[in-house]
Design an enzyme around this catalytic site. Sequence first.
Site, mmCIF file in Angstrom:
data_model
loop_
_atom_site.group_PDB
_atom_site.id
_atom_site.type_symbol
_atom_site.label_atom_id
_atom_site.label_comp_id
_atom_site.label_asym_id
_atom_site.label_seq_id
_atom_site.Cartn_x
_atom_site.Cartn_y
_atom_site.Cartn_z
ATOM 1 N N ALA A 136 39.987 31.611 6.694
ATOM 2 C CA ALA A 136 39.675 31.914 5.304
ATOM 3 C C ALA A 136 41.003 32.018 4.555
ATOM 4 O O ALA A 136 42.039 32.325 5.152
ATOM 5 C CB ALA A 136 38.904 33.219 5.228
ATOM 6 N N GLY A 166 38.240 31.729 10.271
ATOM 7 C CA GLY A 166 37.091 31.001 9.722
ATOM 8 C C GLY A 166 36.958 29.588 10.282
ATOM 9 O O GLY A 166 35.875 29.000 10.248
ATOM 10 N N GLU A 199 35.138 29.973 13.451
ATOM 11 C CA GLU A 199 33.775 30.377 13.049
ATOM 12 C C GLU A 199 32.973 29.180 12.547
ATOM 13 O O GLU A 199 31.796 29.016 12.878
ATOM 14 C CB GLU A 199 33.866 31.470 11.976
ATOM 15 C CG GLU A 199 34.405 32.769 12.556
ATOM 16 C CD GLU A 199 34.709 33.806 11.480
ATOM 17 O OE1 GLU A 199 35.482 33.500 10.542
ATOM 18 O OE2 GLU A 199 34.170 34.917 11.580
ATOM 19 N N GLU A 228 42.253 37.531 13.054
ATOM 20 C CA GLU A 228 42.113 38.419 11.891
ATOM 21 C C GLU A 228 42.723 39.790 12.118
ATOM 22 O O GLU A 228 43.204 40.428 11.170
ATOM 23 C CB GLU A 228 40.624 38.592 11.524
ATOM 24 C CG GLU A 228 39.973 37.362 10.920
ATOM 25 C CD GLU A 228 39.404 36.385 11.946
ATOM 26 O OE1 GLU A 228 39.678 36.558 13.154
ATOM 27 O OE2 GLU A 228 38.677 35.457 11.545
HETATM 28 N N1 CAA Z 1 45.100 31.072 4.095
HETATM 29 C C1 CAA Z 1 45.919 30.669 3.095
HETATM 30 N N2 CAA Z 1 46.974 29.865 3.272
HETATM 31 C C2 CAA Z 1 47.227 29.457 4.522
HETATM 32 C C3 CAA Z 1 46.437 29.830 5.619
HETATM 33 C C4 CAA Z 1 45.324 30.673 5.345
HETATM 34 N N3 CAA Z 1 44.474 31.059 6.321
HETATM 35 N N4 CAA Z 1 46.949 29.274 6.740
HETATM 36 C C5 CAA Z 1 48.026 28.573 6.349
HETATM 37 N N5 CAA Z 1 48.203 28.676 5.013
HETATM 38 C C6 CAA Z 1 49.260 28.068 4.186
HETATM 39 C C7 CAA Z 1 50.581 28.770 4.376
HETATM 40 O O1 CAA Z 1 50.627 29.935 3.576
HETATM 41 C C8 CAA Z 1 51.565 27.686 3.945
HETATM 42 O O2 CAA Z 1 51.584 27.648 2.542
HETATM 43 P P1 CAA Z 1 53.003 27.479 1.761
HETATM 44 O O3 CAA Z 1 53.524 26.129 2.214
HETATM 45 O O4 CAA Z 1 52.613 27.504 0.320
HETATM 46 O O5 CAA Z 1 53.865 28.586 2.216
HETATM 47 C C9 CAA Z 1 50.884 26.421 4.422
HETATM 48 O O6 CAA Z 1 49.502 26.741 4.634
HETATM 49 C C10 CAA Z 1 51.444 25.924 5.743
HETATM 50 O O7 CAA Z 1 51.388 26.999 6.678
HETATM 51 P P2 CAA Z 1 52.616 27.456 7.572
HETATM 52 O O8 CAA Z 1 53.898 27.171 6.862
HETATM 53 O O9 CAA Z 1 52.366 28.858 7.994
HETATM 54 O O10 CAA Z 1 52.464 26.440 8.792
HETATM 55 P P3 CAA Z 1 52.894 26.671 10.299
HETATM 56 O O11 CAA Z 1 52.730 25.363 10.989
HETATM 57 O O12 CAA Z 1 54.217 27.333 10.380
HETATM 58 O O13 CAA Z 1 51.817 27.720 10.882
HETATM 59 C C11 CAA Z 1 49.601 28.595 11.254
HETATM 60 C C12 CAA Z 1 50.495 27.350 10.979
HETATM 61 C C13 CAA Z 1 49.939 29.173 12.639
HETATM 62 C C14 CAA Z 1 48.151 28.143 11.207
HETATM 63 C C15 CAA Z 1 49.898 29.663 10.182
HETATM 64 O O14 CAA Z 1 49.808 29.050 8.898
HETATM 65 C C16 CAA Z 1 48.947 30.820 10.203
HETATM 66 O O15 CAA Z 1 49.094 31.703 11.037
HETATM 67 N N6 CAA Z 1 47.957 30.836 9.298
HETATM 68 C C17 CAA Z 1 47.008 31.914 9.168
HETATM 69 C C18 CAA Z 1 45.966 31.883 10.297
HETATM 70 C C19 CAA Z 1 45.010 33.044 10.147
HETATM 71 O O16 CAA Z 1 45.394 34.189 10.205
HETATM 72 N N7 CAA Z 1 43.708 32.719 10.000
HETATM 73 C C20 CAA Z 1 42.681 33.706 9.836
HETATM 74 C C21 CAA Z 1 42.444 34.002 8.386
HETATM 75 S S1 CAA Z 1 41.379 35.387 8.114
HETATM 76 C C22 CAA Z 1 39.808 34.793 8.284
HETATM 77 O O17 CAA Z 1 39.583 33.636 8.609
HETATM 78 C C23 CAA Z 1 38.728 35.781 7.979
HETATM 79 C C24 CAA Z 1 37.367 35.345 8.212
HETATM 80 O O18 CAA Z 1 36.893 35.277 9.308
HETATM 81 C C25 CAA Z 1 36.478 35.090 7.073
#
Ligand code: CAA
Length: 262
Positions: A66, A111, A114, A134
């Site tokens: 998400a 998500g 999911e 999360e």
């Molecule tokens: N939401 C918003 N933006 C996201 C994102 C997310 N879940 N995942 C990645 N992005 C964005 C980053 O912020 C980045 O944006 P900028 O270039 O503007 O800074 C861009 O995508 C590229 O990401 P990274 O630079 O971080 O890329 P990476 O290759 O270094 O890492 C990754 C990749 C490991 C997937 C890392 O981006 C990450 O950890 N993302 C978050 C994963 C996460 O925590 N997901 C769970 C979300 S909560 C949820 O899903 C709740 C639910 O159940 C409803």
Amino acid sequence: MAYANIIFEVQENVAVIKFNRPKALNAINPAVLAEVSAALDEIEANRAVKVLVFTGEGEKSFIAGADIAHMANLSPLEGRKFSREGQDLLLRIEKLPIPVIACVNGFALGGGTEFAMACDFIYASEKAKFGQPESNLGIIPGFGGTQRLARLVGKAMAKELCMTGNVIGAEEARQIGLANKVFPADALWEETMKTAKLIASKGKVSMRGIKHCIDRGLDVDLRTGCYLEADAFALCMASPDGSEGMKAFLEKRKPDFKGELS
Ligand code: CAA
């Protein structure tokens, strides 16, 4: 409808929805939920569609979760609404009468895992990564992850994945029963479409019966599940596809399924 956050197309009788927010690794925000919902309206209105495939645009990500930027400022009530909207969409996908395949081409986190679990099964690239991270954000899965993961991989494994936030590779996801098959990245799409077309060649009534009986059957006791199955079996007998399939076998020819009663 014009879509900005997904790419939606129908290739013969297979519908494909690609998540398309590459700058945010296809993270899900309310606009994505609304567009997928609109695409499902189109799919439901198109009787020619026999299978749906979800994948992510680009090579890096299916869905990285998400959208954290969206969630960061939500009030508790807004958080509940966002969670319910995601859950409702995934329940709708699960309830579709046609088979749905998740073609997981990269990150499927939060998500993303999911979303993939709401599909009927998952084919993954060797590069895919799964997880419910999360807890690293101080929150929990909100699109049904605690429920579907436990049902798919068992209670203890689901708790470990959600509690640690550990990200696992495709092969481990296959070993624990989350992904059905793992392919080299450059073969994933072709293999997924091969299976999608195989399934699309079957009768729609039998596909719906299999999906309904397995999904609903797991929510009830064995005896009730068997009643469900007998009724769905009877419906197949009443369908032109059932008659055609068995007649074709006896006449030693390929069946020509039409998909009536869908
Ligand atoms: N939401 C918003 N933006 C996201 C994102 C997310 N879940 N995942 C990645 N992005 C964005 C980053 O912020 C980045 O944006 P900028 O270039 O503007 O800074 C861009 O995508 C590229 O990401 P990274 O630079 O971080 O890329 P990476 O290759 O270094 O890492 C990754 C990749 C490991 C997937 C890392 O981006 C990450 O950890 N993302 C978050 C994963 C996460 O925590 N997901 C769970 C979300 S909560 C949820 O899903 C709740 C639910 O159940 C409803």
